[in-house]
Design an enzyme around this catalytic site. Sequence first.
Site, PDB file in Angstrom:
ATOM      1  N   THR A 129      61.428  31.542  18.049  1.00 53.06           N
ATOM      2  CA  THR A 129      60.571  30.733  17.177  1.00 53.06           C
ATOM      3  C   THR A 129      61.159  29.334  17.155  1.00 53.06           C
ATOM      4  OG1 THR A 129      60.064  32.665  15.820  1.00 53.06           O
ATOM      5  CG2 THR A 129      59.571  30.496  14.891  1.00 53.06           C
ATOM      6  N   LYS A 203      53.052  31.318  15.654  1.00 53.83           N
ATOM      7  CA  LYS A 203      54.191  31.992  15.018  1.00 53.83           C
ATOM      8  C   LYS A 203      54.550  31.329  13.694  1.00 53.83           C
ATOM      9  CE  LYS A 203      57.657  34.677  14.245  1.00 53.83           C
ATOM     10  NZ  LYS A 203      58.839  34.830  15.090  1.00 53.83           N
ATOM     11  N   LYS A 271      65.388  28.472   9.011  1.00 59.44           N
ATOM     12  CA  LYS A 271      65.078  27.559  10.114  1.00 59.44           C
ATOM     13  C   LYS A 271      63.584  27.532  10.393  1.00 59.44           C
ATOM     14  CE  LYS A 271      65.032  29.266  14.029  1.00 59.44           C
ATOM     15  NZ  LYS A 271      64.048  29.916  14.946  1.00 59.44           N
TER      16      LYS A 271
END
Length: 396
Positions: A129, A203, A271
């Site tokens: 990701t 995503k 993150k």
Amino acid sequence: MILKIVKRISPPLSHHFLSALLRRTMSTVSPSTTRVGWIGTGVMGQSMCGHLLKAGYTLTVFNRTISKAQPLLDLGAKLADSPRAVASQSDVVFTIVGYPSDVRSVLLDPASGALSGLRPGGVLVDMTTSEPSLAVEISQSAAAKNCSSIDAPVTGGDVGAKNGTLAILAGGDETVVNKLIPLFALMGKVNYMGAPGKGQFAKLANQTVICSTMLGLVEGMMFAHKSGLDVGLFLKAISVGAAGSRSLDLYGGRILKRDFEPGFYVNHFVKDLGICLKECQNMGLALPGLALAQQLYLSLKAHGEGNLGTQALIVALERLNNVSLEEQQAGSTKVTFPLFTRSNSMCTNLFLNTQPYFSNSFEKSYKIYPIPTSFYFITKVTPASLHACTVWKASK
């Protein structure tokens, strides 16, 4: 008669010609024709690689921590000493690493990156990701070397990786994505989302849904607990109703068992949510639920709990409300002793020098250690302040 010999110089290959060339080189993907490389053999990567090996593919792997690759080496994978070395022995190179900076390093570093070692016609597949803009940059860099790149982050967690049921969100050349289906099918179901970078956008939208769903789950559990309900019965009851969700199925039971082993690390989720917020700013989009969830997960990281799984969000809510969902052991009596220092003599004598398990980290928490007395010590210690330790007196 004088013959004039003219050297014909071929014009630069067009984008469409290159695309056709790549499609032809990837015309057949099978264990007998396709060498696979893999960079990043952590929680997710190890299981995904396992499926490829079991299907008979030749696999070359690289991981910064070699011990994490050892189970794959035992299954027949080959170890390379750099991402470039992986690519030089592969037709398709998968990556699933931690952060965008890691992606840039393992793929684009001019000296050691995978792209520098990939032959024309090769394919990079980044399943991390990461940032959509980086996915576009990698695609452009690959095309300049007559290669191709697909951004294909996944969702489904460690269970999906183990069972081969991941949802794979792919961006890039659709024809190349379709040619890779025999590989993707071993890991889950591939879903084509659009041009380079669109897999990453999909995503990030997925992570936005997950963080709000997880927050709703743990808040509901807190409410049920505080109101005196049996939380386990509550979760079972709502799982078949409108409140049922994949997050509940995967993590409800783990939370009740205080199982915070990572299917997906808090650090990595922080993150991801940070990238989501950055893209929201770029698009002028306000998503307050996303922002709140990111702050709560960030609080876990600030308390040293970044290596726990995302289901540890319950801990942030417990801390906020000074309430714990830790279930009382069946047929036992709960006893709490003050613990103002690690060298407290009462605890030292009672627990027979088990105080090394007192820790600010939850990684060793919630495990029962039998003591040769009438007590069992559960390493549930208030994480930030070490105010108290909890003991269960065993029933006769």
